[in-house]
Design an enzyme around this catalytic site. Structure first.
Site, PDB file in Angstrom:
ATOM      1  N   HIS A   1       0.824  -1.214   0.000  1.00 19.29           N
ATOM      2  CA  HIS A   1       0.000   0.000   0.000  1.00 19.29           C
ATOM      3  C   HIS A   1       0.862   1.270   0.000  1.00 19.29           C
ATOM      4  O   HIS A   1       2.042   1.255   0.382  1.00 19.29           O
ATOM      5  CB  HIS A   1      -0.921   0.017   1.215  1.00 19.29           C
TER       6      HIS A   1
ATOM      7  N   ARG B   1      -5.777   1.182   4.614  1.00 21.77           N
ATOM      8  CA  ARG B   1      -4.706   1.644   3.733  1.00 21.77           C
ATOM      9  C   ARG B   1      -4.508   0.719   2.536  1.00 21.77           C
ATOM     10  O   ARG B   1      -4.121   1.161   1.455  1.00 21.77           O
ATOM     11  CB  ARG B   1      -3.409   1.818   4.523  1.00 21.77           C
TER      12      ARG B   1
ATOM     13  N   GLU C   1      -1.470  -6.961   7.341  1.00 20.12           N
ATOM     14  CA  GLU C   1      -0.071  -6.816   7.720  1.00 20.12           C
ATOM     15  C   GLU C   1       0.250  -7.781   8.853  1.00 20.12           C
ATOM     16  O   GLU C   1      -0.636  -8.269   9.567  1.00 20.12           O
ATOM     17  CB  GLU C   1       0.182  -5.363   8.157  1.00 20.12           C
TER      18      GLU C   1
ATOM     19  N   HIS D   1       0.321  -5.546   2.089  1.00 21.21           N
ATOM     20  CA  HIS D   1       1.245  -4.904   3.018  1.00 21.21           C
ATOM     21  C   HIS D   1       2.651  -5.452   2.812  1.00 21.21           C
ATOM     22  O   HIS D   1       2.849  -6.486   2.159  1.00 21.21           O
ATOM     23  CB  HIS D   1       0.777  -5.150   4.455  1.00 21.21           C
TER      24      HIS D   1
END
Length: 326
Positions: free
Chosen positions: A79, A130, A157, A256
Site C-alpha cells: 500500500h 490503507r 499486515e 502490506h
C-alpha cells in the site's frame, strides 16, 4: 536351433551395446551441460547477490522439458505510505489511512500500470483501510473502477504484538538496531504479544471488521512472525487466489510489506535467511511472471524509475536505525 539362439543372443548384445553408447552420450551431454552451468554461474557471483544468484542457478538447472514461457502475470503491491509509516511507527493491525504522500504514490502507481497497458480482472486486499484505499486509487487512475475487489484479513499486515504504535528508531536506541531488525525482518522470530493493557488492544479487537473473519475473534493472532503470516495466508492463496490466476485472470494483490514478502518467499523459494534482505517500498508495483504451475520464470520486477525505487528501498531499510529521519 542353436544358431538361432546364438543369433538372438548376438542381437541382444548389439542392442545392449547400442543402448550403452546412448547412455554414455547422454551422460557426456549432461556433464557438458553442468560444466557450462558452473562456468556461467561462477562469474555471475561477482555481479549478483545471493538471492539473484540462487534464482539464476535454479533457472539454469531446470530440466529441458520445463517451459520458461510466462503464462500468468501476478502483481503485488505494498500500500501507499500510511500516516504511521511517515511517523516511523509499527502500524500493523491499527487501521490507519494513507498519508497525503501515500495517496500520491497510489495514484502514480495506477498511472504507471495504465501506461504499461496492464488490465486487471480481480483485486485482492486486506481488511485494513490503507490496503483498500490503495486499491481504489490505483483502479481509479487506471480507469478500471469496476474491477471486483475482494477483502480478507488473511492478507493483513503482520501482527507486531506489543510493538504496535512504537517508534522504530526509538526502539533501536533502546534495544539496538540488530534486535529491531530481527523483529522487523526475520522469518521466525515473534515479537512479544499484545495484551489487554496495550493502548491499542481494544481498538483492534473491538473493531467489527474482525467479526467477518473465517476464524473466531479469540483465535486471531496477538503477535506473529513472518512464518506465521505465511501460514495464515497460504490457505487463502491456495483456495481463493490461485484458482483465479489459473483460470486466466490477471490479479493484483494490494496488501502490506510483510504479507507481500511472505508470498514472495513462498513463490520464489527465498530462504529463511535471505528473506531478511527482501525489502518492498510503499506504492511500488511488483510484477511476477509465472508458468502454468505458478513458478516464476524470471526474477521479480519492481516497476518504475529504478533510481527512485532504490532510494525508497534504502529509506525503508533505514527506518530501523537509531538515527532514522522521518
Amino acid at each position: 536351433m542353436l544358431g538361432a539362439l546364438l543369433g538372438s543372443k548376438h542381437k541382444k548384445s548389439i542392442d545392449f551395446k547400442a543402448n550403452l553408447k546412448t547412455v554414455k552420450k547422454e551422460e557426456e551431454k549432461n556433464t557438458s551441460f553442468l560444466r557450462e552451468v558452473v562456468l556461467t554461474v561462477v562469474p555471475l557471483s561477482a555481479v549478483y547477490g545471493g538471492e539473484q544468484l540462487r534464482y539464476l542457478s535454479v533457472l539454469l538447472l531446470r530440466p529441458s522439458h520445463c517451459s520458461l514461457m510466462s503464462k500468468h502475470k501476478l502483481f503485488l503491491l505494498r500500500h501507499g505510505e500510511g500516516a504511521w509509516n511517515k511517523e516511523n511507527r509499527f502500524c500493523s493491525w491499527v487501521d490507519q489511512k494513507l498519508s497525503e504522500n501515500g495517496v500520491v504514490e497510489a495514484q502514480e502507481c495506477g498511472r504507471l500500470l495504465k501506461e504499461h497497458g496492464y488490465k486487471f480482472d480481480h483485486v485482492f486486499t486486506s481488511i485494513l483501510s490503507r490496503s483498500v484505499q490503495t486499491a481504489w486509487l490505483v483502479l481509479e487512475a487506471m480507469g478500471q473502477e469496476w474491477v471486483p475487489v475482494t477483502k480478507s484479513w488473511r492478507l493483513n499486515e503482520r501482527h507486531y504484538g506489543a510493538l504496535i504504535g512504537l517508534n522504530r528508531a526509538e526502539m533501536a536506541q533502546k534495544h539496538g538496531e540488530e534486535q529491531v531488525k530481527l523483529w522487523r525482518r526475520s522469518y521466525d522470530i515473534t515479537p512479544p504479544p499484545i495484551d489487554e493493557s496495550h493502548p491499542y488492544f481494544a481498538e483492534i479487537y473491538n473493531d467489527r471488521r474482525y467479526k467477518t473473519c473465517d476464524v473466531p475473534k479469540e483465535k486471531l493472532p496477538k503477535t506473529e512472525s513472518l512464518k506465521e503470516v505465511l501460514e495464515r495466508l497460504l490457505p487463502y492463496w491456495n483456495n481463493i487466489i490461485v484458482p483465479e490466476i489459473k483460470s486466466g485472470q490477471t490479479v493484483l494483490i494490494s496488501a502490506h510489506g510483510n504479507s507481500c514478502r511472505a508470498l514472495l518467499k513462498h513463490l520464489e523459494g527465498v530462504s529463511d535467511t535471505e528473506i531478511v534482505n527482501v525489502t518492498l517500498p510503499t506504492g511500488i508495483p511488483v510484477l511476477l511472471e509465472l508458468d502454468e504451475d505458478l513458478r516464476p520464470v524470471k526474477p521479480r520486477e519492481l516497476l518504475g524509475d529504478q533510481a527512485k525505487i532504490q532510494a525508497a528501498i534504502k529509506k525503508v531499510e533505514d527506518q530501523g536505525k537509531a538515527n532514522a529521519v522521518n
